[in-house]
Scaffold this motif. Structure first.
Motif, PDB file in Angstrom:
ATOM      1  N   PHE A  41      33.275  44.645  34.796  1.00 35.22           N
ATOM      2  CA  PHE A  41      34.905  44.567  35.207  1.00 35.22           C
ATOM      3  C   PHE A  41      35.790  43.102  34.326  1.00 35.22           C
ATOM      4  CE2 PHE A  41      33.336  46.930  38.603  1.00 35.22           C
ATOM      5  CZ  PHE A  41      34.046  47.914  39.088  1.00 35.22           C
ATOM      6  N   ASP A  42      36.562  43.864  33.970  1.00 37.26           N
ATOM      7  CA  ASP A  42      37.307  42.801  33.303  1.00 37.26           C
ATOM      8  C   ASP A  42      38.675  41.767  34.592  1.00 37.26           C
ATOM      9  OD1 ASP A  42      39.584  41.201  32.203  1.00 37.26           O
ATOM     10  OD2 ASP A  42      40.326  42.974  30.893  1.00 37.26           O
ATOM     11  N   GLY A  44      40.355  39.166  34.682  1.00 38.76           N
ATOM     12  CA  GLY A  44      41.868  39.559  34.129  1.00 38.76           C
ATOM     13  C   GLY A  44      42.866  40.918  34.078  1.00 38.76           C
ATOM     14  N   LEU A  45      42.431  42.169  34.366  1.00 38.50           N
ATOM     15  CA  LEU A  45      42.932  42.996  34.675  1.00 38.50           C
ATOM     16  C   LEU A  45      42.710  43.585  35.868  1.00 38.50           C
ATOM     17  CD1 LEU A  45      43.313  44.369  30.962  1.00 38.50           C
ATOM     18  CD2 LEU A  45      45.642  43.425  32.852  1.00 38.50           C
ATOM     19  N   GLY A  46      41.449  42.976  36.659  1.00 34.31           N
ATOM     20  CA  GLY A  46      40.616  43.299  37.357  1.00 34.31           C
ATOM     21  C   GLY A  46      40.487  45.160  37.471  1.00 34.31           C
ATOM     22  N   ARG A  47      39.829  46.103  36.071  1.00 34.90           N
ATOM     23  CA  ARG A  47      39.597  47.315  35.839  1.00 34.90           C
ATOM     24  C   ARG A  47      38.211  46.957  35.447  1.00 34.90           C
ATOM     25  NH1 ARG A  47      43.199  48.959  31.121  1.00 34.90           N
ATOM     26  NH2 ARG A  47      43.039  47.645  29.712  1.00 34.90           N
ATOM     27  N   LEU A 106      35.577  37.968  28.732  1.00 36.96           N
ATOM     28  CA  LEU A 106      36.042  39.417  29.341  1.00 36.96           C
ATOM     29  C   LEU A 106      35.393  40.012  30.246  1.00 36.96           C
ATOM     30  CD1 LEU A 106      37.646  42.290  28.671  1.00 36.96           C
ATOM     31  CD2 LEU A 106      35.861  42.351  27.070  1.00 36.96           C
ATOM     32  N   ASP A 107      33.958  39.230  30.067  1.00 38.96           N
ATOM     33  CA  ASP A 107      33.097  39.654  31.334  1.00 38.96           C
ATOM     34  C   ASP A 107      33.214  38.817  32.072  1.00 38.96           C
ATOM     35  OD1 ASP A 107      31.314  41.483  31.538  1.00 38.96           O
ATOM     36  OD2 ASP A 107      29.469  40.377  31.364  1.00 38.96           O
ATOM     37  N   ALA A 342      35.906  40.971  42.682  1.00 38.30           N
ATOM     38  CA  ALA A 342      36.963  40.625  44.391  1.00 38.30           C
ATOM     39  C   ALA A 342      36.502  40.157  45.119  1.00 38.30           C
ATOM     40  CB  ALA A 342      37.683  42.601  44.028  1.00 38.30           C
ATOM     41  N   PRO A 343      35.102  40.617  45.069  1.00 41.12           N
ATOM     42  CA  PRO A 343      34.811  39.553  46.384  1.00 41.12           C
ATOM     43  C   PRO A 343      34.936  38.556  46.515  1.00 41.12           C
ATOM     44  CG  PRO A 343      33.463  42.502  45.652  1.00 41.12           C
ATOM     45  CD  PRO A 343      34.614  41.325  44.766  1.00 41.12           C
TER      46      PRO A 343
END
Length: 495
Positions: A41-42, A44-47, A106-107, A342-343
């Motif tokens: 996931f990125d 900074g964008l949460g995707r 990014l990672d 996110a966690p």
């Protein structure tokens, strides 16, 4: 690589071309045995923006078998030849630094300029240990004229490296480079949220001339790939960076095979500011110590211990600097990037919310956030809790986010006692103009490394590691090479 163009292309397309997606085993890309994939996931964008191999015990077995098969020839390779390969790897890494930094940012989520520094540090690690490879020497022993006594210094064998998500490339380099210099083979397992630059590094080392099987990478979760790796009976040494509970499990698994271990675990490191310090310099140091990589640094200066006489002046300066931090996606070269997942963002928020529920009121920050430009990502505000009691969890527990706890000291002795007041002992920082006081504190504070008048001073040349709950063993410096060596003594009667 044109970084500006690549950034525009990434934000338009949502991914990058030619990213690795398989394990790297025996010098080539290897699809996972079970065929499973997982997403990276990125932050900074949460995707999600890419998928990679979800490894299992079968993949680990392939990687360890390859490393074991390569060990004999690599261990007998002339030391100067091993050093030459590491030198070429450093040059390639510098030549390809822009892409490595882009992917690292990014990672992991960290600001691009921090990732660029990490890539430079990784290249420097390969240069440093390239020079060390042919300086590994044995000794002779004075056991009498009728005898010859000497030592052979040998590689320990297959080594496992569990790489954390906060500094994926630089942590990998500081462990893998000395292992290769010593003649060991490697199986690396990067964190499941940051697998890409480790895979890129393995392929780069092959291009630098590293023989097939000497460096292998298995990606996946800790439970499915990391656990079988550290427990494998052919692994003779484990280098681990991560949390205290996981480190304890790693040590228990390695003990069953009587394998050696280096553990670099958590920290709750103090940054001490005495009343005679340059307060502006100290405030700048505090900002770098706790807000670099959004506080996701094992050695972060997460406790500011300041003498009461200058407490207000120092805190005022730090708050002023915090308000100037610019939050946003790491590729935009912001000064406060996101949390890695996110966690983890939820864990940081829960610890801050618990502190507020106990009655602590943050001077600044204290809440989860998103990128102001996109309203996306896993961010947390730069936070300061002032004049916190020594027993409070904000002081005692590692939060691993952009959260600073301020403690007030009455004098130098009290500051030293507060510095030693947690279960951790990784690093410490001291700001003062008093040369004698600085070095007395450096003597009396329990820490693996002490910085004076510059937090994070030093480099690959300076050994790094912790005491007590922060772990044991040392990485970096020549001390790191000895993690990967064993001594064989020979005594012969000759007369």
């Amino acid at each position: 690589m044109n970084t500006d163009a690549a950034i525009r292309d990434y934000f338009a397309a949502g991914t990058l071309p030619a990213l690795p997606s398989d394990h790297f085993i025996a010098g080539r890309w290897a699809a996972p045995v079970a065929g499973a994939r997982m997403e990276t996931f990125d932050p900074g964008l949460g995707r999600a923006y890419h998928a990679f191999a979800a490894g299992t015990e079968e993949d680990v077995e392939r990687a360890v078998t390859a490393a074991h098969a390569a060990q004999g020839a690599w261990g007998r390779t002339k030391a100067s030849e091993r050093g030459a390969i590491l030198t070429r790897a450093a040059a390639l890494l510098r030549a390809e630094a822009a892409r490595f930094a882009f992917v690292e940012s990014l990672d992991s989520g960290k600001p691009l300029q921090e990732a660029e520094g990490d890539v430079g540090g990784a290249a420097r690690a390969f240069e440093y240990y390239a020079g060390a490879a042919d300086k590994i020497e044995g000794e002779t022993y004075p056991i009498g004229d009728a005898y010859l006594g000497y030592s052979r210094i040998e590689p320990v064998g297959v080594t496992a490296h569990i790489i954390p998500w906060n500094f994926p490339l630089s942590t990998a380099a500081r462990g893998i480079a000395p292992a290769l210099a010593a003649g060991c083979t490697v199986v690396a397992k990067p964190a499941e949220t940051t697998p890409l630059t480790m895979l890129m590094l393995a392929e780069l080392l092959t291009r630098a001339g590293l023989p097939d099987g000497v460096l292998n990478v298995v990606t996946g979760t800790g439970a499915e790939a990391g656990a079988p790796l550290v427990a494998h009976p052919r692994v003779r040494h484990v280098t681990f960076t991560g949390s205290v509970p996981t480190g304890q499990g790693v040590m228990q698994a390695a003990a069953r095979n009587v394998a050696s271990v280096v553990l670099e675990l958590g920290g709750k490191s103090p940054l001490v500011v005495l009343k005679d310090a340059d307060l502006d310099d100290a405030a700048d140091g505090v900002i770098g110590a706790i807000y670099e990589n959004a506080g996701q640094v094992c050695s972060a200066g997460s406790r500011l211990i300041v003498e009461r006489a200058v407490h207000g002046a120092v805190v005022e300066r730090v708050v002023e600097r915090v308000k100037a931090l610019r939050m946003g996606h790491g590729l935009r070269r912001t000064t406060l990037g996101p949390l890695n997942s996110a966690p983890h963002a939820a864990r940081v928020a829960a610890k801050v919310d618990a502190a507020k529920a106990r009655g602590l009121a943050p001077l600044v920050g204290g809440a989860a956030a998103t990128d102001p430009e996109t309203d996306a990502g896993w961010f947390f505000e730069a936070t300061i809790f002032d004049d916190v009691a020594e027993s409070d969890p904000v002081v005692q527990d590692e939060i691993f986010g952009p959260v600073l706890a301020v403690q007030v000291a009455e004098d130098v002795d009290h500051a030293t006692a507060l510095a030693n007041g947690t279960d951790y002992a990784l690093v410490a920082g001291i700001y003062t103009r008093d040369f004698a006081a600085a070095h007395r504190m450096a003597r009396d504070i329990d820490a693996g490394q002490v910085f004076i008048n510059e937090y994070f001073a030093g480099g690959i040349e300076v050994p790094f590691g912790g005491n007590r709950h922060s772990g044991f063993g040392r990485e970096k410096g020549l001390a790191a090479v000895h993690n990967y060596l064993r001594v064989k003594s020979v005594a012969a009667k000759i007369g």
